[in-house]
Design an enzyme around this catalytic site. Structure first.
Site, PDB file in Angstrom:
ATOM      1  CB  THR A  13      -0.897   0.028   1.263  1.00 49.02           C
ATOM      2  OG1 THR A  13      -0.035  -0.201   2.399  1.00 49.02           O
ATOM      3  CG2 THR A  13      -1.963  -1.048   1.219  1.00 49.02           C
ATOM      4  CB  VAL A  16       8.408   1.661  -2.667  1.00 47.50           C
ATOM      5  CG1 VAL A  16       9.184   0.614  -3.468  1.00 47.50           C
ATOM      6  CG2 VAL A  16       9.307   2.863  -2.391  1.00 47.50           C
ATOM      7  CB  CYS A 132      16.243   6.451  -3.997  1.00 51.31           C
ATOM      8  SG  CYS A 132      15.969   7.269  -2.428  1.00 51.31           S
ATOM      9  CD  GLN A 159      18.187  12.402  -1.068  1.00 56.78           C
ATOM     10  OE1 GLN A 159      19.347  12.500  -0.691  1.00 56.78           O
ATOM     11  NE2 GLN A 159      17.395  11.420  -0.653  1.00 56.78           N
ATOM     12  CB  SER A 162       7.884  10.637  -3.522  1.00 54.73           C
ATOM     13  OG  SER A 162       8.993  10.939  -4.344  1.00 54.73           O
ATOM     14  CG  HIS A 244      15.857  11.611  -4.998  1.00 58.62           C
ATOM     15  ND1 HIS A 244      14.692  12.123  -4.483  1.00 58.62           N
ATOM     16  CD2 HIS A 244      16.184  10.550  -4.201  1.00 58.62           C
ATOM     17  CE1 HIS A 244      14.323  11.401  -3.431  1.00 58.62           C
ATOM     18  NE2 HIS A 244      15.206  10.435  -3.247  1.00 58.62           N
TER      19      HIS A 244
HETATM   20  P1  NAP Z   1       5.359   4.345   2.727  1.00 63.68           P
HETATM   21  O1  NAP Z   1       4.681   5.028   1.604  1.00 63.68           O
HETATM   22  O2  NAP Z   1       5.267   4.942   4.069  1.00 63.68           O
HETATM   23  O3  NAP Z   1       4.815   2.829   2.794  1.00 63.68           O
HETATM   24  C1  NAP Z   1       5.165   1.962   3.844  1.00 63.68           C
HETATM   25  C2  NAP Z   1       4.555   0.591   3.579  1.00 63.68           C
HETATM   26  O4  NAP Z   1       5.003  -0.281   4.616  1.00 63.68           O
HETATM   27  C3  NAP Z   1       3.049   0.576   3.602  1.00 63.68           C
HETATM   28  O5  NAP Z   1       2.562  -0.379   2.695  1.00 63.68           O
HETATM   29  C4  NAP Z   1       2.758   0.134   5.044  1.00 63.68           C
HETATM   30  O6  NAP Z   1       1.522  -0.506   5.184  1.00 63.68           O
HETATM   31  C5  NAP Z   1       3.864  -0.871   5.229  1.00 63.68           C
HETATM   32  N1  NAP Z   1       4.092  -1.091   6.665  1.00 63.68           N
HETATM   33  C6  NAP Z   1       4.398  -0.177   7.617  1.00 63.68           C
HETATM   34  N2  NAP Z   1       4.455  -0.763   8.828  1.00 63.68           N
HETATM   35  C7  NAP Z   1       4.203  -2.079   8.643  1.00 63.68           C
HETATM   36  C8  NAP Z   1       4.108  -3.201   9.508  1.00 63.68           C
HETATM   37  N3  NAP Z   1       4.280  -3.105  10.830  1.00 63.68           N
HETATM   38  N4  NAP Z   1       3.806  -4.404   8.957  1.00 63.68           N
HETATM   39  C9  NAP Z   1       3.601  -4.531   7.634  1.00 63.68           C
HETATM   40  N5  NAP Z   1       3.657  -3.499   6.757  1.00 63.68           N
HETATM   41  C10 NAP Z   1       3.972  -2.289   7.262  1.00 63.68           C
HETATM   42  O7  NAP Z   1       6.928   4.169   2.487  1.00 63.68           O
HETATM   43  P2  NAP Z   1       7.734   3.920   1.092  1.00 63.68           P
HETATM   44  O8  NAP Z   1       8.257   5.197   0.583  1.00 63.68           O
HETATM   45  O9  NAP Z   1       6.902   3.068   0.201  1.00 63.68           O
HETATM   46  O10 NAP Z   1       9.013   3.147   1.616  1.00 63.68           O
HETATM   47  C11 NAP Z   1       9.004   1.800   1.959  1.00 63.68           C
HETATM   48  C12 NAP Z   1      10.438   1.290   2.075  1.00 63.68           C
HETATM   49  O11 NAP Z   1      11.138   1.486   0.851  1.00 63.68           O
HETATM   50  C13 NAP Z   1      11.284   1.972   3.163  1.00 63.68           C
HETATM   51  O12 NAP Z   1      12.111   1.001   3.740  1.00 63.68           O
HETATM   52  C14 NAP Z   1      12.097   2.967   2.358  1.00 63.68           C
HETATM   53  O13 NAP Z   1      13.308   3.276   3.001  1.00 63.68           O
HETATM   54  C15 NAP Z   1      12.343   2.199   1.088  1.00 63.68           C
HETATM   55  N6  NAP Z   1      12.649   3.061  -0.063  1.00 63.68           N
HETATM   56  C16 NAP Z   1      11.805   4.064  -0.413  1.00 63.68           C
HETATM   57  C17 NAP Z   1      12.117   4.851  -1.512  1.00 63.68           C
HETATM   58  C18 NAP Z   1      11.224   5.975  -1.944  1.00 63.68           C
HETATM   59  O14 NAP Z   1      11.620   6.710  -2.870  1.00 63.68           O
HETATM   60  N7  NAP Z   1      10.061   6.167  -1.337  1.00 63.68           N
HETATM   61  C19 NAP Z   1      13.262   4.608  -2.249  1.00 63.68           C
HETATM   62  C20 NAP Z   1      14.103   3.562  -1.872  1.00 63.68           C
HETATM   63  C21 NAP Z   1      13.778   2.792  -0.775  1.00 63.68           C
HETATM   64  P3  NAP Z   1       0.221   0.208   5.833  1.00 63.68           P
HETATM   65  O15 NAP Z   1      -0.520   0.791   4.665  1.00 63.68           O
HETATM   66  O16 NAP Z   1      -0.506  -0.913   6.456  1.00 63.68           O
HETATM   67  O17 NAP Z   1       0.697   1.234   6.797  1.00 63.68           O
END
Ligand code: NAP
Length: 339
Positions: A13, A16, A132, A159, A162, A244
């Site tokens: 959800t 990413v 990223c 950066q 998002s 970024h």
């Molecule tokens: P986000 O939009 O906040 O999404 C977080 C996701 O993790 C949601 O699906 C959330 O589900 C789930 N989650 C949170 N707590 C959880 C739990 N206790 N059990 C199971 N699922 C859980 O964050 P994001 O940007 O997608 O980033 C996710 C990861 O990718 C992070 O580790 C981040 O460092 C990495 N990342 C992100 C980017 C970027 O550009 N955004 C780039 C590289 C790496 P719910 O909907 O249930 O809360």
């Protein structure tokens, strides 16, 4: 018909995770069953994959039975806790968090740069996606490094919000609205207002005065491209939604002229050269958003050192910086290793 693979998307959800589903669809990845996992907060929510409704399930240690590939993007704590369970159940994990990146038994992979490292996945059943900001920088620098051996990199990043996930995208949108309506901006995700501002802090500060994000660029670049490369990084959050941008200065062993750098980058995988300053053409976040290529331009010789170049490097952090890179790794994994 070639084999299909059962895929779990952990954090389905999130910013990413939702992009991961789009990438799997767009790139026609041979998905058999798809399992969407998130926290109990969004269990029961319905997302769409290939035109079909799929219900989100709560992530548990038993979620990975029958799964071949688990794409993790639910934060470091979840990856740390659940990747071993997924691997034990027989899935190969491709992890977007920072949890496993510096583990010596986990390959850290950018397909355009070090695809051969994927072979090391067997030790733990985990492959890590770099940060990223690191991904787009090494995609742009690899062809130059192969020609002239980079000794030192000085990088400053700009950066997008998002990169912090969906809550940060909302925070920028809401703050802009509030401020334009004469109301104060409330900061919840970031330590200060991000709208109409730049924050020279991404992630927490380390004892050496750098932030964790800056140290990720230092350590991950060395793991991917070789420990001889020294990196000095300053990471800044800017009020941009997607994409970024990075100002990158390199010093090389061998002279690389601007012309040569353009030739090398023109032929490089995953790179698009956008470098016609006379026509006002250079990489911009608004052009990178929604794309998978890393845009490179503003290439200039750095006259202050013997063999120096300056570049401006831009990519979509959610796509090439996370989802696309992970799906590219999965493609190589099934083609070369899992079969
Ligand atoms: P986000 O939009 O906040 O999404 C977080 C996701 O993790 C949601 O699906 C959330 O589900 C789930 N989650 C949170 N707590 C959880 C739990 N206790 N059990 C199971 N699922 C859980 O964050 P994001 O940007 O997608 O980033 C996710 C990861 O990718 C992070 O580790 C981040 O460092 C990495 N990342 C992100 C980017 C970027 O550009 N955004 C780039 C590289 C790496 P719910 O909907 O249930 O809360």
């Amino acid at each position: 018909m070639s084999r299909l693979w059962n895929v779990a998307v952990v954090g389905a959800t999130g910013a990413v995770g939702t992009q991961m589903l789009e990438c799997l669809e767009e790139r026609d990845f041979p998905v058999g069953k798809i399992k969407l996992l998130a926290s109990s907060r969004s269990a029961g929510e319905v997302l769409e994959f290939r035109g079909k409704a799929v219900q989100v399930e709560e992530l548990t240690h038993d979620s990975f039975e029958g799964i071949d590939i688990a794409l993790f993007s639910a934060g470091g704590a979840r990856s740390e806790e659940f990747c071993p369970s997924a691997a034990k159940a027989g899935a190969v994990c491709i992890d977007n968090s920072s949890a496993w990146r510096m583990d010596k038994d986990v390959p850290l992979v950018v397909p355009e740069v070090n695809p051969e490292a994927i072979a090391g996945y067997k030790k733990k059943g985990i492959i890590a996606n770099p940060n990223c900001s690191t991904i787009q920088m090494v995609v742009a620098l690899k062809p130059l490094h192969d020609f002239g051996a980079i000794k030192r990199i000085v990088v400053s990043t700009y950066q997008a919000v998002s990169g912090t996930g969906n809550k940060a995208i909302d925070e920028l949108r809401v703050q802009v609205g509030e401020l334009l309506n004469g109301r104060p901006a409330v900061a919840k995700v970031y330590p200060h207002q991000i709208a109409f501002n730049c924050l020279p802090q991404i992630d927490a500060f380390c004892d050496n005065g750098y932030t964790k994000e800056e140290m990720k660029m230092v350590n991950e670049t060395a793991k991917i491209m070789g420990s001889d490369i020294k990196v000095s990084a300053t990471c800044v959050r800017v009020p941009v939604f997607f994409g970024h941008s990075e100002s990158v200065n390199i010093e090389t062993d061998k002279k690389i002229t601007v012309q040569k750098a353009r030739e090398l980058l023109e032929d490089a995988p995953g790179v698009e050269l956008v470098d016609d300053p006379a026509e006002g053409e250079y990489p911009m976040a608004i052009n990178a958003a929604g794309e998978d290529v890393t845009l490179v331009g503003r290439i200039r010789e750095d006259a202050s050192v013997k063999n120096g170049l300056n570049l401006w490097v831009v990519a979509d952090n959610v796509r090439k910086g996370a989802a696309t890179n992970a799906v590219q790794i999965a493609e190589i994994l099934v083609e070369k290793y899992l079969k």
